[in-house]
Design a protein around this motif. Sequence first.
Motif, PDB file in Angstrom:
ATOM      1  N   LEU A   7      13.043  30.851  20.841  1.00  0.00           N
ATOM      2  CA  LEU A   7      14.467  30.584  20.624  1.00  0.00           C
ATOM      3  C   LEU A   7      14.689  29.852  19.305  1.00  0.00           C
ATOM      4  O   LEU A   7      15.630  30.155  18.567  1.00  0.00           O
ATOM      5  CB  LEU A   7      15.049  29.755  21.771  1.00  0.00           C
ATOM      6  N   SER A   8      13.824  28.914  19.010  1.00  0.00           N
ATOM      7  CA  SER A   8      13.928  28.161  17.762  1.00  0.00           C
ATOM      8  C   SER A   8      13.801  29.094  16.553  1.00  0.00           C
ATOM      9  O   SER A   8      14.560  28.987  15.590  1.00  0.00           O
ATOM     10  CB  SER A   8      12.853  27.083  17.727  1.00  0.00           C
ATOM     11  N   GLU A   9      12.854  30.010  16.612  1.00  0.00           N
ATOM     12  CA  GLU A   9      12.669  30.971  15.522  1.00  0.00           C
ATOM     13  C   GLU A   9      13.892  31.876  15.364  1.00  0.00           C
ATOM     14  O   GLU A   9      14.330  32.154  14.248  1.00  0.00           O
ATOM     15  CB  GLU A   9      11.421  31.828  15.758  1.00  0.00           C
ATOM     16  N   LEU A  10      14.445  32.316  16.488  1.00  0.00           N
ATOM     17  CA  LEU A  10      15.645  33.162  16.426  1.00  0.00           C
ATOM     18  C   LEU A  10      16.813  32.396  15.821  1.00  0.00           C
ATOM     19  O   LEU A  10      17.583  32.949  15.032  1.00  0.00           O
ATOM     20  CB  LEU A  10      16.014  33.677  17.818  1.00  0.00           C
ATOM     21  N   ARG A  11      16.948  31.131  16.171  1.00  0.00           N
ATOM     22  CA  ARG A  11      18.030  30.310  15.615  1.00  0.00           C
ATOM     23  C   ARG A  11      17.851  30.119  14.110  1.00  0.00           C
ATOM     24  O   ARG A  11      18.830  30.125  13.356  1.00  0.00           O
ATOM     25  CB  ARG A  11      18.100  28.963  16.330  1.00  0.00           C
ATOM     26  N   LYS A  12      16.614  29.956  13.662  1.00  0.00           N
ATOM     27  CA  LYS A  12      16.346  29.828  12.221  1.00  0.00           C
ATOM     28  C   LYS A  12      16.730  31.110  11.487  1.00  0.00           C
ATOM     29  O   LYS A  12      17.326  31.071  10.410  1.00  0.00           O
ATOM     30  CB  LYS A  12      14.870  29.517  11.976  1.00  0.00           C
ATOM     31  N   LYS A  13      16.385  32.253  12.073  1.00  0.00           N
ATOM     32  CA  LYS A  13      16.740  33.532  11.463  1.00  0.00           C
ATOM     33  C   LYS A  13      18.257  33.701  11.419  1.00  0.00           C
ATOM     34  O   LYS A  13      18.804  34.198  10.433  1.00  0.00           O
ATOM     35  CB  LYS A  13      16.109  34.686  12.237  1.00  0.00           C
ATOM     36  N   HIS A  14      18.928  33.280  12.489  1.00  0.00           N
ATOM     37  CA  HIS A  14      20.390  33.359  12.563  1.00  0.00           C
ATOM     38  C   HIS A  14      21.014  32.514  11.447  1.00  0.00           C
ATOM     39  O   HIS A  14      21.929  32.962  10.750  1.00  0.00           O
ATOM     40  CB  HIS A  14      20.850  32.882  13.954  1.00  0.00           C
ATOM     41  N   GLN A  15      20.504  31.311  11.262  1.00  0.00           N
ATOM     42  CA  GLN A  15      21.017  30.425  10.214  1.00  0.00           C
ATOM     43  C   GLN A  15      20.737  30.999   8.827  1.00  0.00           C
ATOM     44  O   GLN A  15      21.581  30.937   7.934  1.00  0.00           O
ATOM     45  CB  GLN A  15      20.404  29.024  10.345  1.00  0.00           C
ATOM     46  N   ALA A  16      19.553  31.570   8.648  1.00  0.00           N
ATOM     47  CA  ALA A  16      19.203  32.172   7.357  1.00  0.00           C
ATOM     48  C   ALA A  16      20.148  33.326   7.030  1.00  0.00           C
ATOM     49  O   ALA A  16      20.549  33.500   5.872  1.00  0.00           O
ATOM     50  CB  ALA A  16      17.755  32.646   7.372  1.00  0.00           C
ATOM     51  N   LEU A  17      20.509  34.111   8.046  1.00  0.00           N
ATOM     52  CA  LEU A  17      21.462  35.200   7.819  1.00  0.00           C
ATOM     53  C   LEU A  17      22.832  34.653   7.435  1.00  0.00           C
ATOM     54  O   LEU A  17      23.521  35.232   6.598  1.00  0.00           O
ATOM     55  CB  LEU A  17      21.575  36.083   9.060  1.00  0.00           C
ATOM     56  N   SER A  18      23.227  33.547   8.029  1.00  0.00           N
ATOM     57  CA  SER A  18      24.509  32.920   7.666  1.00  0.00           C
ATOM     58  C   SER A  18      24.529  32.568   6.186  1.00  0.00           C
ATOM     59  O   SER A  18      25.511  32.827   5.487  1.00  0.00           O
ATOM     60  CB  SER A  18      24.739  31.649   8.492  1.00  0.00           C
ATOM     61  N   VAL A  19      23.442  31.986   5.724  1.00  0.00           N
ATOM     62  CA  VAL A  19      23.332  31.602   4.313  1.00  0.00           C
ATOM     63  C   VAL A  19      23.348  32.846   3.432  1.00  0.00           C
ATOM     64  O   VAL A  19      24.046  32.891   2.407  1.00  0.00           O
ATOM     65  CB  VAL A  19      22.050  30.773   4.074  1.00  0.00           C
ATOM     66  N   GLU A  20      22.614  33.867   3.833  1.00  0.00           N
ATOM     67  CA  GLU A  20      22.545  35.098   3.051  1.00  0.00           C
ATOM     68  C   GLU A  20      23.924  35.766   2.962  1.00  0.00           C
ATOM     69  O   GLU A  20      24.326  36.247   1.899  1.00  0.00           O
ATOM     70  CB  GLU A  20      21.527  36.046   3.691  1.00  0.00           C
ATOM     71  N   ILE A  21      24.653  35.780   4.059  1.00  0.00           N
ATOM     72  CA  ILE A  21      25.999  36.369   4.071  1.00  0.00           C
ATOM     73  C   ILE A  21      26.918  35.578   3.141  1.00  0.00           C
ATOM     74  O   ILE A  21      27.656  36.157   2.335  1.00  0.00           O
ATOM     75  CB  ILE A  21      26.569  36.394   5.507  1.00  0.00           C
ATOM     76  N   GLU A  22      26.852  34.272   3.245  1.00  0.00           N
ATOM     77  CA  GLU A  22      27.693  33.421   2.401  1.00  0.00           C
ATOM     78  C   GLU A  22      27.397  33.648   0.919  1.00  0.00           C
ATOM     79  O   GLU A  22      28.315  33.772   0.099  1.00  0.00           O
ATOM     80  CB  GLU A  22      27.448  31.956   2.775  1.00  0.00           C
ATOM     81  N   GLU A  23      26.126  33.728   0.568  1.00  0.00           N
ATOM     82  CA  GLU A  23      25.749  33.959  -0.829  1.00  0.00           C
ATOM     83  C   GLU A  23      26.226  35.326  -1.310  1.00  0.00           C
ATOM     84  O   GLU A  23      26.702  35.461  -2.438  1.00  0.00           O
ATOM     85  CB  GLU A  23      24.236  33.822  -0.991  1.00  0.00           C
ATOM     86  N   ASP A  32      30.228  45.205   0.282  1.00  0.00           N
ATOM     87  CA  ASP A  32      30.843  45.094   1.609  1.00  0.00           C
ATOM     88  C   ASP A  32      29.973  45.710   2.699  1.00  0.00           C
ATOM     89  O   ASP A  32      29.895  45.191   3.813  1.00  0.00           O
ATOM     90  CB  ASP A  32      32.224  45.749   1.632  1.00  0.00           C
ATOM     91  N   PHE A  33      29.309  46.813   2.388  1.00  0.00           N
ATOM     92  CA  PHE A  33      28.449  47.454   3.376  1.00  0.00           C
ATOM     93  C   PHE A  33      27.250  46.559   3.715  1.00  0.00           C
ATOM     94  O   PHE A  33      26.903  46.403   4.883  1.00  0.00           O
ATOM     95  CB  PHE A  33      27.963  48.821   2.882  1.00  0.00           C
ATOM     96  N   ALA A  34      26.664  45.952   2.692  1.00  0.00           N
ATOM     97  CA  ALA A  34      25.531  45.049   2.923  1.00  0.00           C
ATOM     98  C   ALA A  34      25.961  43.849   3.763  1.00  0.00           C
ATOM     99  O   ALA A  34      25.237  43.428   4.676  1.00  0.00           O
ATOM    100  CB  ALA A  34      24.942  44.587   1.594  1.00  0.00           C
ATOM    101  N   ILE A  35      27.136  43.319   3.481  1.00  0.00           N
ATOM    102  CA  ILE A  35      27.658  42.184   4.250  1.00  0.00           C
ATOM    103  C   ILE A  35      27.870  42.593   5.699  1.00  0.00           C
ATOM    104  O   ILE A  35      27.507  41.857   6.621  1.00  0.00           O
ATOM    105  CB  ILE A  35      28.967  41.655   3.624  1.00  0.00           C
ATOM    106  N   LYS A  36      28.415  43.769   5.902  1.00  0.00           N
ATOM    107  CA  LYS A  36      28.639  44.262   7.267  1.00  0.00           C
ATOM    108  C   LYS A  36      27.313  44.398   8.011  1.00  0.00           C
ATOM    109  O   LYS A  36      27.216  44.026   9.187  1.00  0.00           O
ATOM    110  CB  LYS A  36      29.363  45.609   7.219  1.00  0.00           C
TER     111      LYS A  36
END
Length: 56
Positions: A7-23, A32-36
């Motif tokens: 679960l901890s690893e999944l949460r880290k990946k989830h957070q990393a995706l948040s950062v990647e989307i924001e960037e 837009d397609f990549a963001i989607k």
Amino acid sequence: MAMSSHLSELRKKHQALSVEIEEEQKRPSSDDFAIKQLKLKKLHLKEEIERLAIQA
């Protein structure tokens, strides 16, 4: 692998995706397609985290 560590690893990946989307959204020529696609991956991770958290 223990459930809590998974679960901890999944949460880290989830957070990393948040950062990647924001960037990606900050870029002047954001894709837009990549963001989607990134948001879809993030949603799947969230669903998996919730499913596993219920079982734990």
